[in-house]
Design a protein around this motif. Structure first.
Motif, PDB file in Angstrom:
ATOM      1  N   ILE A   1     -12.878   0.692  -1.101  1.00  0.00           N
ATOM      2  CA  ILE A   1     -12.306   0.036   0.350  1.00  0.00           C
ATOM      3  C   ILE A   1     -12.277   1.407   1.446  1.00  0.00           C
ATOM      4  O   ILE A   1     -11.120   2.157   0.798  1.00  0.00           O
TER       5      ILE A   1
ATOM      6  N   TYR B   1      -9.331  -0.883  -4.660  1.00  0.00           N
ATOM      7  CA  TYR B   1      -8.504  -0.062  -4.343  1.00  0.00           C
ATOM      8  C   TYR B   1      -9.739   0.887  -3.628  1.00  0.00           C
ATOM      9  O   TYR B   1     -10.672   0.565  -2.851  1.00  0.00           O
ATOM     10  N   GLY B   2      -8.974   1.749  -3.298  1.00  0.00           N
ATOM     11  CA  GLY B   2     -10.133   2.998  -2.577  1.00  0.00           C
ATOM     12  C   GLY B   2     -11.203   3.192  -2.433  1.00  0.00           C
ATOM     13  O   GLY B   2     -11.871   3.357  -3.590  1.00  0.00           O
TER      14      GLY B   2
ATOM     15  N   VAL C   1      -6.651  -1.131   2.296  1.00  0.00           N
ATOM     16  CA  VAL C   1      -6.799  -1.356   0.996  1.00  0.00           C
ATOM     17  C   VAL C   1      -5.529  -2.598   0.089  1.00  0.00           C
ATOM     18  O   VAL C   1      -6.866  -4.056   0.811  1.00  0.00           O
TER      19      VAL C   1
ATOM     20  N   ALA D   1      -3.741  -4.758  -5.507  1.00  0.00           N
ATOM     21  CA  ALA D   1      -4.399  -3.901  -4.509  1.00  0.00           C
ATOM     22  C   ALA D   1      -3.609  -3.088  -4.955  1.00  0.00           C
ATOM     23  O   ALA D   1      -2.425  -2.850  -4.275  1.00  0.00           O
TER      24      ALA D   1
END
Lengths: 390, 390
Positions: free
Chosen positions: A70, A39-40, A102, A96
């Motif tokens: 990310i 994930y971000g 991502v 994801a």
């Protein structure tokens, strides 16, 4: 119409509360899941989605580990980090969760896990993807259409390069698409996402294949949907129908449906990738600046018909006493005006790009030869477009 | 937009000379193919397609046996015959070559092979499909969209009944769609096929779900494609673009793409099935007669908006000084006029149906309760529509 193979294998669980399908969807792919959760930068923690997923994993007794942080315009370094984690923990499935950055990063991790050398090789024709981990995604943004396609775009900050890779092996097995997850996307990102989707549609619409009536009419229907709902989503971020329509457009805009049987252009994307290798701008912003200028630059008497259908069928402008060229230009002007209405900048200087970089960007754009199919652009063409866009 | 699961697993090999993919496509499904080749009344022998397929089977050393002579409006007897052949020869794959009748029959054979009792049970809710042989198809006609969906329609001549069954297990694994194979389809069948496709699109367009902007715009784009190309295909049967666009519409018209997230109507189909249980007319002919009359019958002030988008977006009629009701009626009139332009009859008497049958047909139509979702029809409603259609 050209020959094609129609193959849309990604299953989409679309709508409210679709997370209930997560366990079964993963178990369809692997019997004893060992999951990398990618994930971000934490928005899924704020929204509570992260906790829900972890809770589901724990209830199902799934092993998982994480790759977080990310970044937008994801870097090849994140892929290297993710692949190392996958190898170390014997990961057999990647989930994801996020937007296109991502998802694209996770796609390349899925392949890099099996590749012994550096994964940037996939992006510069040094290696082909031959194996990849199964991947599922949870989409939190309508922009890149990454959840249903074979593509991934990554940046190499070191080499000032941003490139794409394509392989059916990295296409997600399933996508959970709940429009409610996109309620929290900011106005700026919602607008950028709308432009990104429209740009994907334009890249397919402006085709050197003129015999593609059905594909063209379908593409227009998706364009009209973005044009109808993007302003509503900006005004009412929690309008379900607006978010749902934008997200379903995102599912369909770049999965093959609209490009089967024809050849797209993709020059604007290649120029934008070159720009954002030097400037970390949001992809949609770069496209909003470049696209209308590209349209004007490539318009000729010969390809005018394509611009006329844009003016007529998408923007619903009446020709009246306009000449064909004027009619085409009216459609282009309306495209630019719509991007501005969404709050997008209209020049590269506005977003702080240094003018001195333009020749380098032009050169990067055509690194592997002329770009575009609807209209071929060489380095001089790209430099002229960039200069006009400045 | 309602929740949905997007799942389009059928791979389509579309375009010229796609037969070259047949061996690999079958081998993807079964290692040692034992094939039932199912086809209709010999048109594939005339066209040479039969010889090409047999040659491919022989070259690949595939075991095969045949079921031929499957009729239009296929009968449950053909399914019984096909299932017996499959059981006897330990068939593990079915290749169906033809139009919707052959494909639908083969779909039910694929399930009936594993069912111990009578396969008509699938059609009257006595049994559910739980297992089916893998099925591949070669499409020779654009009409029913059977090559990409979960549905099959069969007739039971003995019981004067025509019903449908639905199961993801009977969806073809692959479809070979070469527009050239449809060159030899007669004018009458080309026109009937166009109406059938348009009817499928209308059944999804006239929905009780009003929040389906994207699906509606896409449906309009497919309708416009049929309207554009059907007259061309009638005039120039060997016009590749016309045949290709009609065939690609056929692939997409009923595979889920346009119905995900909304509820269709389907009353016209149920009425037409009841009619053709008594009269072996081509499906599209019955639909051409019933559909415009159904439209007029169900039009109200409340649902007028849906008919207005038909008039405006599909038929490109301008409202001018027309009231909303007049505008809606103009769209309906245009629909009827188009069917007539294609050479379709506009009344049941024209096709030789006996007027005395109308009450029986009305009663059969609503055997399992009221029909339609956009507008609910009871037995009296259906009888009124049939009487108007006579």
């Amino acid at each position: 119409m050209l020959n094609f193979k129609f193959d849309l294998p990604t299953q989409i669980f679309f709508g409210k509360d679709q997370l209930k399908n997560l366990v079964k969807a993963i178990q369809k792919e692997v019997v004893e899941p060992r999951i990398l959760l990618a994930y971000g930068q934490g928005s899924i923690k704020k929204s509570g989605l992260y906790d829900q997923i972890i809770n589901i994993f724990q209830q199902a007794d799934f092993f998982y580990t994480e790759l977080n942080g990310i970044e937008p315009n994801p870097k090849i370094e994140s892929v290297r980090e993710g692949a190392t984690i996958c190898q170390k923990h014997k990961i057999n499935f990647i989930l994801a969760v996020g937007g296109g950055s991502v998802l694209d990063c996770a796609k390349v991790i899925s392949a890099a896990t099996f590749y012994k050398a550096d994964p940037w090789d996939f992006f510069c024709q040094k290696a082909t993807i031959t194996q990849a981990l199964p991947l599922g995604v949870i989409t939190t943004m309508a922009a890149t259409s990454s959840e249903t396609n074979n593509n991934a775009v990554l940046s190499n900050a070191h080499q000032k390069d941003k490139r794409s890779v394509h392989s059916p092996l990295i296409r997600p097995k399933f996508a959970i698409c709940d429009p409610v997850y996109t309620y929290s996307v900011s106005k700026y990102q919602t607008a950028s996402g709308a432009v990104d989707m429209m740009s994907h549609l334009f890249e397919q619409y402006f085709s050197s294949t003129y015999d593609s009536y059905l594909q063209d009419r379908m593409t227009e229907s998706l364009l009209k949907t973005v044009i109808h709902f993007a302003p509503i989503a900006l005004k009412e971020p929690q309008n379900y129908e607006a978010r749902a329509n934008l997200l379903y457009v995102n599912n369909l805009a770049l999965n093959g449906l609209l490009s089967y049987g024809k050849i797209g252009d993709w020059a604007c994307h290649q120029i934008e990738h070159a720009i954002s290798a030097y400037n970390d701008m949001t992809h949609g912003v770069g496209l909003a600046i470049i696209t209308p200028i590209w349209m004007k630059y490539v318009l000729t008497d010969q390809n005018c018909a394509r611009f006329i259908t844009l003016a007529k069928n998408v923007w619903e402008i009446e020709q009246g006493s306009l000449t064909d060229q004027e009619y085409a230009l009216a459609g282009i002007a309306q495209t630019a005006a719509f991007f501005q209405k969404l709050g997008m900048p209209s020049s590269l200087s506005e977003v702080g790009l240094s003018k001195e970089l333009l020749p380098k960007i032009a050169s990067t754009s055509v690194l592997y030869g002329e770009i575009g199919n609807f209209y071929k652009l060489n380095q001089d063409d790209v430099l002229q477009i960039l200069t006009t866009a400045f």
